[in-house]
Design a protein around this motif. Structure first.
Motif, PDB file in Angstrom:
ATOM      1  N   PHE A  83      39.112  43.904  32.697  1.00  0.00           N
ATOM      2  CA  PHE A  83      38.869  42.985  33.726  1.00  0.00           C
ATOM      3  C   PHE A  83      39.477  41.517  33.150  1.00  0.00           C
ATOM      4  CE2 PHE A  83      36.144  46.545  34.863  1.00  0.00           C
ATOM      5  CZ  PHE A  83      36.542  46.682  36.061  1.00  0.00           C
ATOM      6  N   ASP A  84      39.993  40.907  34.130  1.00  0.00           N
ATOM      7  CA  ASP A  84      40.575  39.527  33.724  1.00  0.00           C
ATOM      8  C   ASP A  84      39.105  38.772  33.517  1.00  0.00           C
ATOM      9  OD1 ASP A  84      43.256  40.128  34.099  1.00  0.00           O
ATOM     10  OD2 ASP A  84      43.059  39.761  36.042  1.00  0.00           O
ATOM     11  N   LEU A  85      38.209  38.913  34.435  1.00  0.00           N
ATOM     12  CA  LEU A  85      36.916  38.132  34.626  1.00  0.00           C
ATOM     13  C   LEU A  85      35.711  38.996  34.384  1.00  0.00           C
ATOM     14  CD1 LEU A  85      35.275  35.505  34.615  1.00  0.00           C
ATOM     15  CD2 LEU A  85      35.893  35.616  37.333  1.00  0.00           C
ATOM     16  N   ILE A  86      34.964  38.895  33.771  1.00  0.00           N
ATOM     17  CA  ILE A  86      33.491  39.330  33.936  1.00  0.00           C
ATOM     18  C   ILE A  86      32.355  38.552  33.949  1.00  0.00           C
ATOM     19  CG2 ILE A  86      31.552  40.925  32.801  1.00  0.00           C
ATOM     20  CD1 ILE A  86      33.970  42.099  30.859  1.00  0.00           C
ATOM     21  N   VAL A  87      31.733  38.660  35.355  1.00  0.00           N
ATOM     22  CA  VAL A  87      30.543  37.791  35.765  1.00  0.00           C
ATOM     23  C   VAL A  87      29.362  38.525  35.284  1.00  0.00           C
ATOM     24  CG1 VAL A  87      29.549  36.337  37.353  1.00  0.00           C
ATOM     25  CG2 VAL A  87      32.255  36.498  37.416  1.00  0.00           C
ATOM     26  N   THR A  88      28.570  37.966  34.405  1.00  0.00           N
ATOM     27  CA  THR A  88      27.388  38.604  34.092  1.00  0.00           C
ATOM     28  C   THR A  88      26.159  37.893  34.858  1.00  0.00           C
ATOM     29  OG1 THR A  88      26.816  37.153  32.086  1.00  0.00           O
ATOM     30  CG2 THR A  88      27.987  39.479  31.904  1.00  0.00           C
ATOM     31  N   LEU A  89      25.161  38.289  35.414  1.00  0.00           N
ATOM     32  CA  LEU A  89      24.147  37.796  36.285  1.00  0.00           C
ATOM     33  C   LEU A  89      22.791  37.984  35.757  1.00  0.00           C
ATOM     34  CD1 LEU A  89      25.562  39.798  39.550  1.00  0.00           C
ATOM     35  CD2 LEU A  89      25.823  37.151  38.596  1.00  0.00           C
ATOM     36  N   ALA A  90      22.831  38.653  34.395  1.00  0.00           N
ATOM     37  CA  ALA A  90      21.382  38.691  33.899  1.00  0.00           C
ATOM     38  C   ALA A  90      21.475  38.542  32.249  1.00  0.00           C
ATOM     39  CB  ALA A  90      20.586  40.162  34.141  1.00  0.00           C
ATOM     40  N   PRO A  91      20.597  37.879  31.487  1.00  0.00           N
ATOM     41  CA  PRO A  91      20.743  37.820  30.190  1.00  0.00           C
ATOM     42  C   PRO A  91      21.209  39.045  29.588  1.00  0.00           C
ATOM     43  CG  PRO A  91      18.563  36.756  30.718  1.00  0.00           C
ATOM     44  CD  PRO A  91      19.246  37.409  31.933  1.00  0.00           C
ATOM     45  N   GLU A  92      20.574  40.229  29.862  1.00  0.00           N
ATOM     46  CA  GLU A  92      21.069  41.384  29.012  1.00  0.00           C
ATOM     47  C   GLU A  92      22.314  42.209  29.077  1.00  0.00           C
ATOM     48  OE1 GLU A  92      18.920  45.270  30.341  1.00  0.00           O
ATOM     49  OE2 GLU A  92      18.434  44.468  32.096  1.00  0.00           O
ATOM     50  N   ALA A  93      22.884  41.587  30.637  1.00  0.00           N
ATOM     51  CA  ALA A  93      24.352  41.912  30.937  1.00  0.00           C
ATOM     52  C   ALA A  93      25.229  41.055  30.355  1.00  0.00           C
ATOM     53  CB  ALA A  93      24.254  41.727  32.705  1.00  0.00           C
ATOM     54  N   HIS A  94      24.784  39.804  29.997  1.00  0.00           N
ATOM     55  CA  HIS A  94      25.803  38.956  29.475  1.00  0.00           C
ATOM     56  C   HIS A  94      25.716  39.227  28.015  1.00  0.00           C
ATOM     57  CE1 HIS A  94      27.810  35.273  29.001  1.00  0.00           C
ATOM     58  NE2 HIS A  94      27.206  34.848  27.893  1.00  0.00           N
TER      59      HIS A  94
END
Length: 147
Positions: A83-94
């Motif tokens: 993906f060009d951009l990954i947006v994480t919304l939670a610490p574990e996802a980041h």
């Protein structure tokens, strides 16, 4: 990161990631699809497998949006991992996204987003927490992807 914002260039593909792809990331996916051009591929996933959340369906329906028969999926379930951009919304996802993209040239942004599933109370109090997340995501998406 600043390059995309300053030039106004939109990413060709965006992935939203949260813990279980049951609340925040599917909400963000639908809201982004509503704002971004149809040529932008938008998806969402979770670090772990989750269960569909009826409160998400309720607050999306208020915006005339629907997940239809879509079920939560994990990062491993994704057919395409670029993906060009990954947006994480939670610490574990980041942390998972940074690990996943260690050897890739992918932009990763962290948007700390409250987990409304932790709110207790009446149905209306719970719905208010989900609406708050929806509205915050909608505003952040509109600001981030403003052309």
């Amino acid at each position: 990161m600043a390059g995309l914002i300053l030039t106004g260039a939109l990413p060709r593909s965006v992935l939203f990631v949260c813990g279980m792809n049951a609340v925040r990331s599917p909400m963000a996916e639908l809201l982004a699809r509503n704002i971004l051009p149809k040529t932008t591929f938008v998806a969402s996933a979770g670090v772990r497998v989750g269960e569909r959340d009826p409160f998400v369906d309720a607050v999306l329906a208020e915006e005339s949006l629907s997940l239809n028969d879509r079920q939560p999926r994990t990062l491993e379930d994704m057919e395409d991992d670029y993906f060009d951009l990954i947006v994480t919304l939670a610490p574990e996802a980041h942390h998972a996204a940074l690990e996943l993209t260690r050897s890739m040239a992918v932009e990763v942004e962290y948007w700390p987003t409250a987990d409304p599933t932790t709110v207790a109370g009446t149905r209306e109090q719970i719905l208010a927490a989900y609406r708050d997340v929806r509205e915050r995501l909608k505003a952040r998406i509109a600001t981030r992807f403003a052309a």
